[in-house]
Scaffold this motif. Sequence first.
Motif, short mmCIF file in Angstrom:
data_model
loop_
_atom_site.label_atom_id
_atom_site.label_comp_id
_atom_site.label_asym_id
_atom_site.label_seq_id
_atom_site.Cartn_x
_atom_site.Cartn_y
_atom_site.Cartn_z
N GLU A 234 -10.41 131.71 101.43
CA GLU A 234 -10.78 132.50 102.61
C GLU A 234 -11.41 133.83 102.21
O GLU A 234 -10.87 134.57 101.39
CB GLU A 234 -9.52 132.76 103.44
N GLY A 235 -12.56 134.13 102.78
CA GLY A 235 -13.22 135.40 102.54
C GLY A 235 -13.91 135.53 101.21
O GLY A 235 -14.53 136.56 100.92
N VAL A 236 -13.84 134.47 100.38
CA VAL A 236 -14.45 134.52 99.05
C VAL A 236 -15.56 133.49 98.92
O VAL A 236 -16.71 133.83 98.64
CB VAL A 236 -13.40 134.33 97.94
N GLY A 237 -15.26 132.22 99.12
CA GLY A 237 -16.31 131.24 99.00
C GLY A 237 -15.83 129.81 99.14
O GLY A 237 -14.62 129.53 99.12
N ARG A 238 -16.80 128.93 99.27
CA ARG A 238 -16.59 127.48 99.42
C ARG A 238 -17.40 126.80 98.33
O ARG A 238 -18.62 126.92 98.28
CB ARG A 238 -17.05 127.06 100.82
N LEU A 239 -16.73 126.06 97.47
CA LEU A 239 -17.30 125.52 96.23
C LEU A 239 -17.31 124.00 96.31
O LEU A 239 -16.25 123.38 96.46
CB LEU A 239 -16.47 126.01 95.05
N VAL A 240 -18.50 123.40 96.20
CA VAL A 240 -18.66 121.96 96.37
C VAL A 240 -18.91 121.31 95.01
O VAL A 240 -19.69 121.82 94.19
CB VAL A 240 -19.83 121.65 97.32
N ASN A 241 -18.27 120.15 94.80
CA ASN A 241 -18.39 119.44 93.53
C ASN A 241 -18.27 117.95 93.80
O ASN A 241 -17.57 117.53 94.72
CB ASN A 241 -17.29 119.91 92.57
N ARG A 242 -18.94 117.14 92.99
CA ARG A 242 -18.88 115.69 93.14
C ARG A 242 -18.42 115.07 91.83
O ARG A 242 -18.82 115.50 90.75
CB ARG A 242 -20.26 115.14 93.53
#
Length: 256
Positions: A234-242
């Motif tokens: 929250e408030g920092v980031g959203r990190l996507v990985n596959r």
Amino acid sequence: MKHARIRYQGEVHAVTVEADNAVRLADGRLLGEHEVEWLPPAAGTMFALGLNYADHAAELAFKAPTEPLAFIKSKGTYTGHNQVTWRPDNVAYMHYECELVAVIGKPARNVKREDALAYLAGYTVCNDYAIRDYLENYYRPNLRVKNRDATTPVGPWIVDAADVADPSQLKLRTWVNGELKQEGTTADMIFDIPYLIEYFSSFMTLQPGDMIATGTPEGLADVVPGDEVVVEVEGVGRLVNRIVSEAEFFANRARV
């Protein structure tokens, strides 16, 4: 403000991040999130914490530690936002770990707890994947558990420390293929960020770009090739990985 490192047309750029995750190059050009290759936003040593959430320690049937259980991750383990991570062939259990990461902004030696946050550049997110098959002792993970190539997504960016009012009150969440699998809060850390900066700097000098990955709450699950894993602080980031197979990962690497 958010600061990132990206590769565009073969060149690495330090950029600021704007609305909709667009990035601004130094020459003023604005590029969309999927037009660039996201790189880890910091490249120093990562100090990672084991069992730093009481609920996670209980999940693994361990007592909460009385001193930080720390290990170091090599730079080769880092990868960026929207990149892939590989699952080794013939393993039974590989799991994600959503973590808040504190990024050091200036040399820190013998820092007192009350001054610790002044030594931060900011915060980012990591997904500290682990292979449970290789785990001999949760208190001291061996290298095969946590130090494999491109198996620690970091990013997408660093949020300035001043823009995160209270790092001890942030929600952490993980989704696998869109399904919420893990949810916790940094309020449940056993050792908070000021304590960890004081602890590490008491016996070594932390350098700009070094990172402290602060551990993960309960809620781990196995992941397999084809899965999309999203970790968010929250408030920092959203990190996507596959996740891809070992064969696919190294075949693609050989072509580069």
